[in-house]
Scaffold this active site. Sequence first.
Site, PDB file in Angstrom:
ATOM      1  N   SER A 237      43.328  40.075  23.701  1.00 26.41           N
ATOM      2  CA  SER A 237      42.825  40.802  24.862  1.00 26.41           C
ATOM      3  C   SER A 237      43.294  40.100  26.122  1.00 26.41           C
ATOM      4  O   SER A 237      43.974  39.065  26.067  1.00 26.41           O
ATOM      5  CB  SER A 237      41.295  40.857  24.839  1.00 26.41           C
ATOM      6  OG  SER A 237      40.750  39.545  24.962  1.00 26.41           O
ATOM      7  N   LYS A 238      42.907  40.666  27.278  1.00 25.71           N
ATOM      8  CA  LYS A 238      43.348  40.113  28.551  1.00 25.71           C
ATOM      9  C   LYS A 238      42.945  38.659  28.733  1.00 25.71           C
ATOM     10  O   LYS A 238      43.643  37.884  29.383  1.00 25.71           O
ATOM     11  CB  LYS A 238      42.781  40.946  29.704  1.00 25.71           C
ATOM     12  CG  LYS A 238      43.417  42.315  29.847  1.00 25.71           C
ATOM     13  CD  LYS A 238      42.830  43.061  31.030  1.00 25.71           C
ATOM     14  CE  LYS A 238      43.449  44.432  31.188  1.00 25.71           C
ATOM     15  NZ  LYS A 238      42.867  45.172  32.337  1.00 25.71           N
ATOM     16  N   ARG A 239      41.814  38.297  28.143  1.00 24.48           N
ATOM     17  CA  ARG A 239      41.339  36.916  28.363  1.00 24.48           C
ATOM     18  C   ARG A 239      42.236  35.886  27.683  1.00 24.48           C
ATOM     19  O   ARG A 239      42.138  34.692  27.959  1.00 24.48           O
ATOM     20  CB  ARG A 239      39.901  36.759  27.881  1.00 24.48           C
ATOM     21  CG  ARG A 239      39.714  36.885  26.382  1.00 24.48           C
ATOM     22  CD  ARG A 239      38.233  36.844  26.023  1.00 24.48           C
ATOM     23  NE  ARG A 239      37.993  37.033  24.612  1.00 24.48           N
ATOM     24  CZ  ARG A 239      38.061  36.059  23.720  1.00 24.48           C
ATOM     25  NH1 ARG A 239      38.377  34.841  24.110  1.00 24.48           N
ATOM     26  NH2 ARG A 239      37.810  36.291  22.455  1.00 24.48           N
ATOM     27  N   GLY A 241      45.351  35.806  28.168  1.00 20.73           N
ATOM     28  CA  GLY A 241      46.506  35.621  29.037  1.00 20.73           C
ATOM     29  C   GLY A 241      47.304  36.896  29.167  1.00 20.73           C
ATOM     30  O   GLY A 241      46.760  37.995  29.181  1.00 20.73           O
TER      31      GLY A 241
END
Length: 471
Positions: A237-239, A241
Amino acid sequence: MTVRTRFAPSPTGYLHVGGARTALFSYLFARRHGGQFVLRIEDTDLERSTEESVNAILEGMTWLGLEYDEGPFYQTQRFDRYNQVIDELLDKGLAYRCDCPKERLDKLREDQMARKVKPRYDGCCRNRQVDPDKPHVIRFKNPADGVVVVDDMIRGRMPFNNAELDDLIIRRSDGSPTYNLTVVVDDADMGITHVIRGDDHINNTPRQINILRALGRDVPQYAHVPMILGDDGARLSKRHGAVGVMSYRDQGYLPEALLNYLVRLGWSHGDQEIFSLEEMVELFDIGAVNKAASAFNTDKLDWLNQHYLHHAEPSRIARLLSPHMGRLGIDPSTGPELAEVVKAQAARAKTLAELAEISAFCYQDFEAFDETSAKKHLRPVAREALERLRAAFEMMAYEDWNPDDLKRVVERVSEELEVKMGKVAQPLRVAIVGRAASPGIEETLMLVGKEATLRRIDKALAYIAEREGAA
């Protein structure tokens, strides 16, 4: 039979790495078997689909070099065709109208969940006459019994009981067709023979097979690719990177490095790690893709990118490096040829962004010395060596400013002072670069140029003098 595969993203965001890997696998399978690769944009989600996302997908495909033979086709341009198929199913009694209110469906679901029964529509409107002029949806009349078998090219045989599948909605009350209908019609009309997609679609597959059979169309072969996990084992996911393809470009990764990395996420060919696109086409086997999820490892991607940076044509890397230099406020035309900088520095960087950062000294003076490097190498004992080097460099004609003559100057000062060359070269390197790491000292001096060399030695001597004064 001509193999035809497709990549069918929804334009509700960027092209993420999971989608890029699916596109790559579909592309390689088609190319290996002499087939065609089709790009289809599944934009029926009118609220979330955007032109910006479409452009991001097309840009990502172009950057990766995944050339499609047909398309892009847009589902929003095919609504008449979908409605034609829905009318055909209604006429044959293979679909029906349903006007069950939301409250009834919510209550049905709550009761089923309370009884720990798999939530599914109960067929209330299967045999009812629903007024076509009043709000309603269209449902596909799924077979009530029997088994649907998916012979998956990655996962093997997967049976599904029809009794577990409900009568899914194929047209919403606003008149728009749903995913499971549009994808079936598109795959059939476009002659798709092999559907390679993420394993989040597994539950859709038996439903889609039933619709295809109801239409009397051939069923493609399916291959469901496992998801990609982050370094921590959670779904990527975006977290974690940069998970959008173009964000990797912006960070300075090369497309061939990202493709090479993605093909190795769940697939291997012996112990080989480095694959050109041509080798991928020749060797890729969808049946050899691992059934288990793969973990994204940024360190591995960095290693691959460094390999490609080091072995690529310097002139090409220079073109790609130029905008990264610009982001640092550097005009590459004001210093050494960028290709020469690449030759000297490429093996030292993992990304183009890092290559730009470590090469900035070739074009502009640094603000301050690296504290650790200066403390170790810019000591009073280094002052005489730097003074002698400065005097010798100042006497050199510009036409003599070349690696061989520069190296001889450093060697001569080392001999005069009767110290090892490192005792001279390292203080000089810190003086010129601001830190203790750079290419060979003669290459470094050549890249920086005479005037900047003299100016930076003066700065180093001033630093030493201040250090002596504080002692």
